[in-house]
Design a protein around this motif. Structure first.
Motif, mmCIF file in Angstrom:
data_model
loop_
_atom_site.group_PDB
_atom_site.id
_atom_site.type_symbol
_atom_site.label_atom_id
_atom_site.label_comp_id
_atom_site.label_asym_id
_atom_site.label_seq_id
_atom_site.Cartn_x
_atom_site.Cartn_y
_atom_site.Cartn_z
ATOM 1 N N LYS A 168 0.670 -1.401 -0.096
ATOM 2 C CA LYS A 168 -0.085 0.547 -0.125
ATOM 3 C C LYS A 168 1.254 1.492 -0.195
ATOM 4 N N PRO A 169 0.603 2.252 -0.366
ATOM 5 C CA PRO A 169 1.259 3.543 -0.441
ATOM 6 C C PRO A 169 1.671 4.213 0.645
ATOM 7 N N ALA A 170 0.638 3.530 1.818
ATOM 8 C CA ALA A 170 1.096 4.858 2.872
ATOM 9 C C ALA A 170 2.449 3.437 3.481
ATOM 10 N N TYR A 171 3.269 2.881 2.743
ATOM 11 C CA TYR A 171 3.939 1.871 3.210
ATOM 12 C C TYR A 171 4.914 2.363 2.272
ATOM 13 N N LYS A 172 5.119 3.254 1.469
ATOM 14 C CA LYS A 172 5.808 2.779 0.249
ATOM 15 C C LYS A 172 7.443 3.464 0.731
ATOM 16 N N ASP A 173 8.160 2.477 0.199
ATOM 17 C CA ASP A 173 9.971 3.186 0.600
ATOM 18 C C ASP A 173 10.738 2.162 1.970
ATOM 19 N N LEU A 174 9.683 1.129 2.741
ATOM 20 C CA LEU A 174 9.526 1.604 4.195
ATOM 21 C C LEU A 174 10.758 0.009 4.138
ATOM 22 N N LEU A 175 10.279 -0.427 3.196
ATOM 23 C CA LEU A 175 10.382 -2.629 3.608
ATOM 24 C C LEU A 175 11.587 -2.825 3.443
ATOM 25 N N VAL A 176 12.605 -3.213 3.647
ATOM 26 C CA VAL A 176 14.043 -3.912 3.134
ATOM 27 C C VAL A 176 14.118 -5.757 2.818
ATOM 28 N N ALA A 177 14.073 -6.084 2.276
ATOM 29 C CA ALA A 177 13.797 -7.631 1.832
ATOM 30 C C ALA A 177 15.721 -8.392 1.589
ATOM 31 N N GLU A 178 15.851 -9.873 2.300
ATOM 32 C CA GLU A 178 16.622 -10.466 1.439
ATOM 33 C C GLU A 178 17.059 -10.954 0.444
ATOM 34 N N ASN A 179 17.288 -10.879 -0.513
ATOM 35 C CA ASN A 179 17.334 -11.582 -2.192
ATOM 36 C C ASN A 179 17.261 -13.535 -1.278
ATOM 37 N N PRO A 180 16.635 -13.505 -2.768
ATOM 38 C CA PRO A 180 16.797 -15.443 -2.263
ATOM 39 C C PRO A 180 17.796 -15.891 -2.892
ATOM 40 N N ALA A 181 18.793 -15.402 -3.663
ATOM 41 C CA ALA A 181 19.088 -15.567 -4.795
ATOM 42 C C ALA A 181 20.810 -15.887 -3.947
ATOM 43 N N SER A 182 20.667 -15.663 -2.717
ATOM 44 C CA SER A 182 21.762 -15.168 -1.438
ATOM 45 C C SER A 182 21.782 -15.288 -0.161
ATOM 46 N N SER A 183 20.364 -15.298 0.504
ATOM 47 C CA SER A 183 19.836 -15.553 1.728
ATOM 48 C C SER A 183 19.052 -16.459 1.976
ATOM 49 N N SER A 184 19.080 -17.642 3.197
ATOM 50 C CA SER A 184 18.127 -18.358 2.885
ATOM 51 C C SER A 184 16.585 -17.441 3.600
ATOM 52 N N PRO A 185 16.861 -16.758 4.750
ATOM 53 C CA PRO A 185 15.863 -16.460 5.476
ATOM 54 C C PRO A 185 14.774 -15.629 3.530
ATOM 55 N N GLY A 186 16.097 -15.495 2.508
ATOM 56 C CA GLY A 186 15.115 -14.416 1.687
ATOM 57 C C GLY A 186 14.521 -14.913 1.198
ATOM 58 N N LEU A 187 15.331 -16.360 0.657
ATOM 59 C CA LEU A 187 14.387 -17.559 0.547
ATOM 60 C C LEU A 187 13.139 -18.086 0.777
ATOM 61 N N ALA A 188 13.208 -17.937 2.342
ATOM 62 C CA ALA A 188 12.187 -18.683 2.883
ATOM 63 C C ALA A 188 10.911 -17.655 2.509
ATOM 64 N N TRP A 189 11.561 -16.662 2.843
ATOM 65 C CA TRP A 189 9.799 -15.445 2.567
ATOM 66 C C TRP A 189 9.122 -15.474 1.246
ATOM 67 N N LEU A 190 10.222 -15.450 -0.067
ATOM 68 C CA LEU A 190 10.219 -16.168 -1.067
ATOM 69 C C LEU A 190 8.484 -17.010 -1.077
#
Length: 356
Positions: A168-190
């Motif tokens: 949603k627009p209210a949360y624009k530019d607020l989230l950081v996530a890990e790359n699933p190609a290089s991170s296990s929590p990133g892949l888990a969240w993907l």
């Protein structure tokens, strides 16, 4: 490394040790058995986040008489790749840290020897990735978006609760996530987004996140410790992909309230396993190590050392976890078999869509 043996050497060693441990069924020859190998050394292959207390490592060495060496090989994905690349000349005896996003690949590539501990607690058995008996659950945790409560309070903005809220627009530019190609929590969240939105619906969802300014970084440390505003790094982003247990470690001294909270409607349940490496020079020791990791002492040590829940749910949790580290009641799930079959395609398509 003294654990690297050729196939011929392993065969001779198996013949020499005779009856050093219980016989196991050979994969070739119906009904035939071979004695598991044993030596005075044990090499434990792990991911980078493996940790148990030094006192417990000493206890294991004292009880077994083994000289144990612990060797880390990166995150879960790197660890599995290493096992596959060296399966003809194994780098160790037992592995810890294969998770349910890579379990199917490890099993399918034949890098493990089946072993199931006796008297397995029901909560542990329920977490098995399949019926092969190749991996035993040791711990688990929910990968979820975390929010900096102080940041949202200061901005007088409601904390998001769902995956859809994050776009949603209210949360624009607020989230950081890990790359699933290089991170296990990133892949888990993907995988969580695949479980929630389906395939290819997850790509549409990530397109909306990209349009809403999600920032993707290489790994958890950079995301949580550098970019996240609610950690010691005091970054600029108040939303981060982390674990449901993370808020338990953000409680200021003397306070009863954490400065962060996990969004429990955004979670994927990650399970970490241990297994006997095929071709190990010390199969008996590998089995004993898996048994040891399921002991009450080690299971109780896991929350404070690896920030994960013990697979044996009869073990008491730290007091702060009860208050600040709840599990999701309905985490998103995808079977290990589906993950194994589609993981590489998800990452490829995600990379093309989000990274470009």
């Amino acid at each position: 490394m003294n654990t690297i043996k050729s196939v011929v050497t392993l065969a001779l060693l198996a013949a020499l040790v005779g009856c050093t441990g219980p016989a196991t069924t050979s994969p070739s020859g119906a009904g035939s058995t071979v004695a598991p190998t044993e030596s005075k050394t044990l090499t434990v292959v792990t991911h980078d986040s493996f940790a148990i207390s030094d006192a417990l490592k000493k206890q294991f060495a004292d009880e077994t008489g083994y000289t144990a060496t612990y060797v880390a090989h990166g995150d879960a994905g790197t660890l599995v790749n290493q096992l596959i690349l060296t399966k003809d000349s194994p780098v160790g005896d037992v592995v810890f840290g294969i998770d349910n996003t890579f379990a199917g690949r490890a099993i399918g590539q034949g890098v493990l020897t089946p072993y199931t501990p006796a008297n397995l607690p029901a909560s542990v058995a329920e977490l098995k990735p399949d019926d092969s008996g190749s991996l035993t659950a040791i711990d688990f945790g929910d990968v979820c978006v975390n929010a900096d409560k102080l940041w949202f309070r200061a901005k007088n903005l409601a904390i998001p609760t769902t995956l859809d809220d994050l776009a949603k627009p209210a949360y624009k530019d607020l989230l950081v996530a890990e790359n699933p190609a290089s991170s296990s929590p990133g892949l888990a969240w993907l995988t969580a987004t695949v479980g929630a939105k389906g395939d290819p619906g997850y790509l549409d969802y990530w397109t909306s996140l990209k349009a809403n300014g999600v920032k993707v970084v290489k790994g958890w440390t950079e995301a949580y410790s550098t970019e996240f505003s609610g950690s010691s790094g005091k970054g600029s982003r108040p939303l981060v992909v982390s674990y449901s247990t993370s808020p338990a470690f953000e409680v200021p001294k003397g306070s009863k309230e954490s400065n962060t909270t996990a969004l429990l409607e955004t979670c994927f349940r990650q399970v970490e396993y241990a297994g006997v490496i095929k071709g190990a020079q010390n199969q008996v020791g590998a089995q004993k190590f898996i048994d040891f990791m399921l002991s009450k002492q080690v299971q109780a040590d896991i929350p404070g050392q690896m920030y994960m829940y013990p697979a044996d749910t009869s073990v008491a949790l730290p007091e702060e976890w009860v208050a600040h580290a709840p599990l999701a009641t309905k985490p998103f799930t995808v079977s290990a078999a589906v993950i194994s079959a589609d993981r590489d395609t998800w990452i490829r398509d995600w990379t093309a869509k989000v990274i470009g």
